[in-house]
Design an enzyme around this catalytic site. Structure first.
Site, PDB file in Angstrom:
ATOM      1  CD  GLN A   1     -28.659   1.783  21.946  1.00  0.00           C
ATOM      2  OE1 GLN A   1     -29.085   2.712  21.266  1.00  0.00           O
ATOM      3  NE2 GLN A   1     -29.437   0.784  22.333  1.00  0.00           N
TER       4      GLN A   1
ATOM      5  CG  HIS B   1     -38.310  -4.195  22.194  1.00  0.00           C
ATOM      6  ND1 HIS B   1     -38.872  -4.057  20.947  1.00  0.00           N
ATOM      7  CD2 HIS B   1     -37.344  -3.253  22.274  1.00  0.00           C
ATOM      8  CE1 HIS B   1     -38.276  -3.073  20.302  1.00  0.00           C
ATOM      9  NE2 HIS B   1     -37.339  -2.568  21.077  1.00  0.00           N
TER      10      HIS B   1
ATOM     11  NE  ARG C   1     -34.518   2.736  12.011  1.00  0.00           N
ATOM     12  CZ  ARG C   1     -33.917   3.154  13.137  1.00  0.00           C
ATOM     13  NH1 ARG C   1     -33.262   2.300  13.894  1.00  0.00           N
ATOM     14  NH2 ARG C   1     -33.974   4.418  13.499  1.00  0.00           N
TER      15      ARG C   1
ATOM     16  N   GLY D   1     -30.303  -4.712  24.450  1.00  0.00           N
ATOM     17  CA  GLY D   1     -30.092  -5.820  23.517  1.00  0.00           C
ATOM     18  C   GLY D   1     -28.723  -5.731  22.845  1.00  0.00           C
TER      19      GLY D   1
HETATM   20  O1  PAF Z   1     -32.132   0.953  21.530  1.00  0.00           O
HETATM   21  C1  PAF Z   1     -33.080   1.762  21.588  1.00  0.00           C
HETATM   22  O2  PAF Z   1     -34.254   1.408  21.413  1.00  0.00           O
HETATM   23  C2  PAF Z   1     -32.798   3.222  21.866  1.00  0.00           C
HETATM   24  O3  PAF Z   1     -31.597   3.619  21.271  1.00  0.00           O
HETATM   25  C3  PAF Z   1     -32.811   3.574  23.348  1.00  0.00           C
HETATM   26  C4  PAF Z   1     -31.707   2.861  24.115  1.00  0.00           C
HETATM   27  C5  PAF Z   1     -34.157   3.204  23.962  1.00  0.00           C
HETATM   28  C6  PAF Z   1     -32.589   5.075  23.527  1.00  0.00           C
HETATM   29  O4  PAF Z   1     -33.557   5.813  22.856  1.00  0.00           O
END
Ligand code: PAF
Length: 299
Positions: A168, A52, A202, A162
């Site tokens: 996603q 992050h 996680r 990421g």
């Molecule tokens: O990747 C994540 O942390 C989540 O899926 C996101 C994009 C913040 C949406 O809740």
């Protein structure tokens, strides 16, 4: 990609106060943009790690102002998944952001994102089908819905995601394009631990023995890359990835080599992606690796 060092703290850096009100953060972001400031946004679920922070640092390097959201989104968790126990170390997250050039930390309550009576969800097809979409029904609808709502609260120039959550990123890009949202989506490289394990909030769930075995996911991807460049078929590579993970005790959800954009069958003259997901004890992990086009490579 190695974890970046923390940015030095300077007295010019303001202390970040979390903002809970989406109307306020929206007004402030729009005012900054109207004043000509480029705003970068990093949506997160908190439990911030070096992956992050690499997104935040990239946003700070490329933008005048940076917004980060911390919101554990209930609609992207299925029944029996880890919504309740998902880590929420807000004080540590704010401390990690304090040393970085972040102007807004948007930390909404669930009711601010999903007001009582809300009944609208975004359903993405195409790249949301298969893989995570099969194993976690409804997950990508929850992701698309919350990203849309977060982008309404933080109407930035660019949002950073990421590559670890490769599917996603495809779903978010599809949704942004299909709904004509005026924002650029940037995908940044996965940050890894020293042994290759992809950084993930996680990972904190892993018992020590499972943590040692978890390297099997990235090992399977290294094997996939070698076999892909040696001209092996996607089916054969997928079987080998599965063997590598199972030999370390990973309960495999899927292992596949597919087209990097469509997630359909891989073809030699386009980038492919190796995707893996599996479970170690109660912990579910995913990872992926991009594979370059291999037209003209030795067979
Ligand atoms: O990747 C994540 O942390 C989540 O899926 C996101 C994009 C913040 C949406 O809740």
């Amino acid at each position: 990609m190695a974890a970046p060092p923390p940015a030095p703290v300077t007295s010019a850096m303001p202390t970040v106060q979390p903002v809970a009100d989406p109307v306020r953060v929206r007004a402030e972001v729009l005012a900054a943009r109207a004043a000509g400031r480029r705003v970068g946004f990093v949506p997160t679920m908190g439990a911030l790690h070096a992956g992050h922070l690499a997104l935040v640092d990239r946003a700070a390097a490329e933008c005048d102002e940076v917004a980060v959201s911390i919101f554990v989104n209930p609609t992207q968790f299925g029944p029996g998944e880890d919504y309740e126990r998902y880590p929420r170390p807000l004080a540590a997250d704010l401390a990690a952001l304090r040393s970085r050039r972040v102007r807004w930390v948007f930390v909404p309550a669930v009711e601010a994102i999903y007001p009582p009576g809300n009944a609208t969800r975004i359903v993405v097809e195409g790249p949301a089908r298969g893989y995570e979409g099969d194993v976690r029904p409804g997950h990508f609808s929850g992701v698309a819905t919350v990203v849309h709502r977060l982008l309404q609260a933080v109407p930035s120039d660019v949002a950073y995601f990421g590559a670890k959550d490769w599917q996603q990123t495809l779903v978010v890009k599809r949704m942004v394009e299909d709904l004509g949202l005026p924002i650029e989506i940037l995908v940044c490289p996965t940050v890894r631990e020293g042994d290759g394990l992809a950084m993930s909030s996680r990972n904190a769930y892993l018992a020590p023995a499972d943590r040692r075995r978890a390297v099997a996911l990235s090992e399977s991807l290294t094997t996939a890359a070698a076999r892909w460049s040696a001209g092996r078929s996607a089916t054969e590579i997928a079987a080998t990835m599965r063997e590598v993970m199972e030999s370390r005790g990973v309960v495999v959800d899927y292992a596949a080599v597919v087209d990097a954009e469509s997630l359909e069958d891989a073809v030699d003259d386009r980038p492919a992606v190796a995707l893996v997901a599996g479970r170690l004890g109660v912990t579910r992990l995913i990872d992926n690796r991009l594979l370059p086009p291999r037209v003209g490579s030795a067979r």
